[in-house]
Design a protein around this motif. Structure first.
Motif, short mmCIF file in Angstrom:
data_model
loop_
_atom_site.label_atom_id
_atom_site.label_comp_id
_atom_site.label_asym_id
_atom_site.label_seq_id
_atom_site.Cartn_x
_atom_site.Cartn_y
_atom_site.Cartn_z
N ALA A 52 -42.95 34.66 -6.07
CA ALA A 52 -43.17 33.51 -6.94
C ALA A 52 -44.56 32.93 -6.76
N ARG A 53 -45.03 32.32 -7.84
CA ARG A 53 -46.25 31.52 -7.79
C ARG A 53 -45.81 30.09 -7.56
N SER A 54 -46.27 29.49 -6.48
CA SER A 54 -45.86 28.13 -6.15
C SER A 54 -46.90 27.13 -6.65
N SER A 55 -46.56 25.86 -6.56
CA SER A 55 -47.43 24.81 -7.08
C SER A 55 -48.61 24.53 -6.16
N GLN A 56 -49.34 23.54 -6.50
CA GLN A 56 -50.60 23.13 -5.86
C GLN A 56 -50.60 23.23 -4.34
N THR A 57 -51.70 23.75 -3.81
CA THR A 57 -51.95 23.72 -2.37
C THR A 57 -53.24 22.95 -2.15
N ASP A 58 -53.63 22.77 -0.92
CA ASP A 58 -54.84 22.00 -0.61
C ASP A 58 -56.10 22.64 -1.19
N ASN A 59 -56.21 23.96 -1.10
CA ASN A 59 -57.44 24.63 -1.49
C ASN A 59 -57.42 25.28 -2.87
N PHE A 60 -56.25 25.59 -3.39
CA PHE A 60 -56.13 26.32 -4.64
C PHE A 60 -55.09 25.64 -5.53
N PRO A 61 -55.14 25.91 -6.84
CA PRO A 61 -54.14 25.30 -7.72
C PRO A 61 -52.72 25.84 -7.47
N TYR A 62 -52.63 27.00 -6.86
CA TYR A 62 -51.33 27.59 -6.54
C TYR A 62 -51.50 28.65 -5.46
N LYS A 63 -50.37 29.12 -4.95
CA LYS A 63 -50.37 30.23 -4.00
C LYS A 63 -49.17 31.11 -4.32
N TYR A 64 -49.12 32.27 -3.70
CA TYR A 64 -48.03 33.22 -3.92
C TYR A 64 -47.13 33.28 -2.69
N VAL A 65 -45.83 33.25 -2.94
CA VAL A 65 -44.85 33.21 -1.86
C VAL A 65 -43.87 34.36 -2.03
N ILE A 66 -43.47 34.97 -0.93
CA ILE A 66 -42.43 35.99 -0.91
C ILE A 66 -41.31 35.48 -0.02
N PHE A 67 -40.09 35.47 -0.59
CA PHE A 67 -38.88 35.06 0.12
C PHE A 67 -38.03 36.30 0.31
N ILE A 68 -37.44 36.46 1.49
CA ILE A 68 -36.55 37.59 1.77
C ILE A 68 -35.19 37.04 2.16
N ASN A 69 -34.17 37.47 1.40
CA ASN A 69 -32.79 37.05 1.66
C ASN A 69 -31.99 38.25 2.12
N ASP A 70 -31.07 38.02 3.06
CA ASP A 70 -30.21 39.11 3.52
C ASP A 70 -29.13 39.40 2.49
N SER A 71 -28.25 40.34 2.78
CA SER A 71 -27.23 40.76 1.81
C SER A 71 -26.23 39.66 1.49
N ALA A 72 -26.15 38.63 2.32
CA ALA A 72 -25.26 37.49 2.05
C ALA A 72 -25.98 36.40 1.26
N GLY A 73 -27.28 36.60 0.97
CA GLY A 73 -28.04 35.62 0.22
C GLY A 73 -28.73 34.57 1.07
N LYS A 74 -28.65 34.71 2.37
CA LYS A 74 -29.28 33.76 3.30
C LYS A 74 -30.77 34.07 3.42
N LEU A 75 -31.60 33.03 3.30
CA LEU A 75 -33.03 33.19 3.50
C LEU A 75 -33.30 33.55 4.96
N VAL A 76 -33.92 34.72 5.18
CA VAL A 76 -34.20 35.15 6.55
C VAL A 76 -35.68 35.14 6.89
N ASP A 77 -36.54 35.14 5.86
CA ASP A 77 -37.97 35.11 6.12
C ASP A 77 -38.70 34.71 4.84
N SER A 78 -39.89 34.15 5.02
CA SER A 78 -40.75 33.85 3.88
C SER A 78 -42.18 33.76 4.38
N PHE A 79 -43.11 34.07 3.50
CA PHE A 79 -44.53 33.99 3.81
C PHE A 79 -45.30 33.87 2.52
N ASP A 80 -46.56 33.50 2.63
CA ASP A 80 -47.39 33.35 1.44
C ASP A 80 -48.73 34.04 1.63
#
Length: 134
Positions: A52-80
């Motif tokens: 996903a493209r996320s909203s405003q950050t300090d330095n840029f109008p947006y940033k890109y985020v990757i979310f990883i969910n396990d097979s049960a749908g639980k968020l297990v990791d994320s980074f940008d």
């Protein structure tokens, strides 16, 4: 608040990102748009990945985020892209640029824009002054 992340984890995130982009461009991974603007989802081995493209950050109008969910749908990791670029430089491009280009590709594919352009260019054919690169 920024949390400390090991270089080993950052390297795994970079490798995953590179493989996601490469496998997507080769057609091995298919993404589906979501109800959110500039947000795509795919599933690999029962795990769900959201890009996903996320909203405003300090330095840029947006940033890109990757979310990883396990097979049960639980968020297990994320980074940008900032996590990927921090203390690391990719020859020729930042991860922000790589993910920005990739998001544009996904949006254009979803809209059908490139397919229509290719069809029009093929129908019109090259002029005498240009070579066909399509």
């Amino acid at each position: 608040m920024e949390t400390k992340t090991s270089e080993k984890t950052k390297d795994k995130w970079r490798t995953l990102t590179n493989r996601l982009v490469s496998s997507s461009r080769s057609g091995d991974i298919l993404w589906k748009s979501t109800a959110e603007e500039a947000c795509f989802v795919t599933s690999i081995s029962g795990k769900t990945i959201v890009f996903a493209r996320s909203s405003q950050t300090d330095n840029f109008p947006y940033k890109y985020v990757i979310f990883i969910n396990d097979s049960a749908g639980k968020l297990v990791d994320s980074f940008d892209d900032e996590d990927l670029d921090r203390d690391h430089f990719v020859s020729g491009a930042s991860y922000f640029k790589i993910l920005d280009d990739f998001m544009d590709e996904l949006i254009r594919k979803e809209s059908g824009a490139d397919e229509v352009l290719d069809e029009l260019l093929l129908t019109l054919g090259p002029t005498a002054n240009e070579a066909s690169d399509f």
